[in-house]
Design a protein around this motif. Structure first.
Motif, short mmCIF file in Angstrom:
data_model
loop_
_atom_site.label_atom_id
_atom_site.label_comp_id
_atom_site.label_asym_id
_atom_site.label_seq_id
_atom_site.Cartn_x
_atom_site.Cartn_y
_atom_site.Cartn_z
N ARG A 1 0.84 -1.21 0.00
CA ARG A 1 0.00 0.00 0.00
C ARG A 1 0.87 1.25 0.00
NH1 ARG A 1 -2.91 -0.08 5.00
NH2 ARG A 1 -1.20 1.17 5.77
N ASP A 2 2.03 1.16 0.67
CA ASP A 2 2.98 2.29 0.75
C ASP A 2 3.94 2.37 -0.43
OD1 ASP A 2 1.94 3.22 3.13
OD2 ASP A 2 3.62 2.56 4.37
N GLY A 3 3.81 1.46 -1.41
CA GLY A 3 4.62 1.55 -2.61
C GLY A 3 5.87 0.69 -2.64
N ILE A 4 6.00 -0.25 -1.70
CA ILE A 4 7.14 -1.17 -1.74
C ILE A 4 6.61 -2.54 -2.15
CG2 ILE A 4 8.87 -2.42 -0.38
CD1 ILE A 4 9.48 0.05 1.11
N PRO A 5 6.98 -3.00 -3.36
CA PRO A 5 6.51 -4.32 -3.80
C PRO A 5 7.16 -5.43 -2.98
CG PRO A 5 7.64 -3.14 -5.59
CD PRO A 5 7.75 -2.30 -4.37
N VAL A 6 6.34 -6.32 -2.47
CA VAL A 6 6.85 -7.49 -1.75
C VAL A 6 6.90 -8.63 -2.76
CG1 VAL A 6 6.44 -9.11 0.13
CG2 VAL A 6 5.97 -6.67 0.46
N VAL A 7 8.11 -9.03 -3.12
CA VAL A 7 8.29 -10.04 -4.17
C VAL A 7 8.29 -11.46 -3.63
CG1 VAL A 7 9.45 -8.46 -5.74
CG2 VAL A 7 10.81 -9.81 -4.12
N GLY A 8 8.42 -11.60 -2.30
CA GLY A 8 8.41 -12.94 -1.75
C GLY A 8 8.28 -12.95 -0.24
N LEU A 9 7.88 -14.13 0.25
CA LEU A 9 7.72 -14.36 1.69
C LEU A 9 8.48 -15.63 2.03
CD1 LEU A 9 3.84 -13.90 1.94
CD2 LEU A 9 5.59 -12.16 2.35
N ALA A 10 9.06 -15.66 3.23
CA ALA A 10 9.74 -16.86 3.71
C ALA A 10 9.51 -16.97 5.21
CB ALA A 10 11.23 -16.78 3.41
N SER A 11 9.41 -18.21 5.69
CA SER A 11 9.19 -18.39 7.12
C SER A 11 10.31 -19.18 7.80
CB SER A 11 7.84 -19.06 7.37
OG SER A 11 7.77 -20.30 6.71
N THR A 12 11.33 -19.59 7.05
CA THR A 12 12.49 -20.28 7.61
C THR A 12 13.76 -19.72 6.97
OG1 THR A 12 12.61 -22.02 5.93
CG2 THR A 12 11.17 -22.42 7.85
N GLY A 13 14.88 -20.02 7.59
CA GLY A 13 16.15 -19.60 7.02
C GLY A 13 16.39 -20.19 5.65
N ALA A 14 16.10 -21.47 5.49
CA ALA A 14 16.29 -22.13 4.19
C ALA A 14 15.43 -21.48 3.11
CB ALA A 14 15.99 -23.62 4.31
N GLU A 15 14.18 -21.19 3.44
CA GLU A 15 13.30 -20.51 2.48
C GLU A 15 13.84 -19.12 2.15
OE1 GLU A 15 9.33 -20.31 4.02
OE2 GLU A 15 8.92 -22.42 3.58
N ALA A 16 14.33 -18.41 3.16
CA ALA A 16 14.87 -17.06 2.94
C ALA A 16 16.04 -17.10 1.96
CB ALA A 16 15.30 -16.45 4.26
N LEU A 17 16.95 -18.04 2.16
CA LEU A 17 18.11 -18.15 1.28
C LEU A 17 17.69 -18.49 -0.14
CD1 LEU A 17 20.48 -20.02 3.72
CD2 LEU A 17 20.74 -17.66 2.93
N ALA A 18 16.77 -19.43 -0.28
CA ALA A 18 16.30 -19.83 -1.61
C ALA A 18 15.57 -18.69 -2.31
CB ALA A 18 15.39 -21.05 -1.50
N ARG A 19 14.66 -18.02 -1.60
CA ARG A 19 13.90 -16.92 -2.20
C ARG A 19 14.82 -15.74 -2.57
NH1 ARG A 19 10.47 -20.21 -1.72
NH2 ARG A 19 8.38 -20.18 -0.91
N ALA A 20 15.76 -15.43 -1.70
CA ALA A 20 16.68 -14.32 -1.98
C ALA A 20 17.51 -14.62 -3.23
CB ALA A 20 17.57 -14.05 -0.78
N ALA A 21 18.00 -15.84 -3.35
CA ALA A 21 18.79 -16.21 -4.54
C ALA A 21 17.94 -16.18 -5.80
CB ALA A 21 19.40 -17.59 -4.34
N GLU A 22 16.70 -16.63 -5.69
CA GLU A 22 15.79 -16.70 -6.82
C GLU A 22 15.28 -15.32 -7.25
OE1 GLU A 22 11.13 -18.11 -7.33
OE2 GLU A 22 12.33 -18.95 -5.72
N LEU A 23 14.95 -14.47 -6.28
CA LEU A 23 14.24 -13.22 -6.56
C LEU A 23 15.12 -11.98 -6.61
CD1 LEU A 23 11.24 -13.94 -4.17
CD2 LEU A 23 11.24 -14.13 -6.68
N SER A 24 16.33 -12.04 -6.06
CA SER A 24 17.24 -10.89 -5.99
C SER A 24 16.54 -9.62 -5.51
CB SER A 24 17.89 -10.63 -7.35
OG SER A 24 18.63 -11.75 -7.75
N PRO A 25 15.94 -9.65 -4.32
CA PRO A 25 15.26 -8.45 -3.82
C PRO A 25 16.26 -7.35 -3.48
CG PRO A 25 15.44 -10.07 -2.07
CD PRO A 25 15.95 -10.73 -3.32
#
Length: 124
Positions: free
Chosen positions: A24-48
């Motif tokens: 709503r404030d203009g920052i696109p959320v490109v992904g969500l993660a709930s564990t460290g492993a998910e965070a690492l995978a999403r960050a590598a995949e999405l390059s936020p």
């Protein structure tokens, strides 16, 4: 300035609320993660541009996850928590994170302030 964001938290309710608020404030959320492993995978995949990491992910340390993220991606890392900065100030300062935000202070403005100037954004 558009900042693509990855949110890392073990609370699905917080992830959804934060996503709604930030988008709503203009920052696109490109992904969500709930564990460290998910965070690492999403960050590598999405390059936020920025990754918000909760300090406590159901027994996983947000500090450890921030360090692993910093070793693998060029995203700005911001640590978040419901705890006050004073509880973790030295650990935050010694981490690869650009800064810290209390979850109640989360906003696009606060994120941009931390990304642009480093450190902790004052309450909004």
């Amino acid at each position: 300035m558009s900042l693509r964001c990855l949110l890392v938290d073990d609370s699905i309710r917080f992830l959804e609320a934060a996503r709604t608020l930030l988008e709503r404030d203009g920052i696109p959320v490109v992904g969500l993660a709930s564990t460290g492993a998910e965070a690492l995978a999403r960050a590598a995949e999405l390059s936020p541009d920025v990754v918000l990491v909760d300090l406590d992910l159901d027994g996983e340390s947000g500090f450890d996850i921030a360090t692993r993220l910093a070793d693998r991606v060029s995203s700005v890392i911001i640590l978040i928590s419901t705890h006050s900065l004073e509880d973790f100030e030295e650990l935050v300062a010694g981490s690869p994170a650009r800064g810290f935000l209390h979850k109640s202070d989360l906003s696009a403005r606060a994120i941009r302030q931390v990304v642009g100037g480093g450190g902790t954004a004052p309450p909004t």
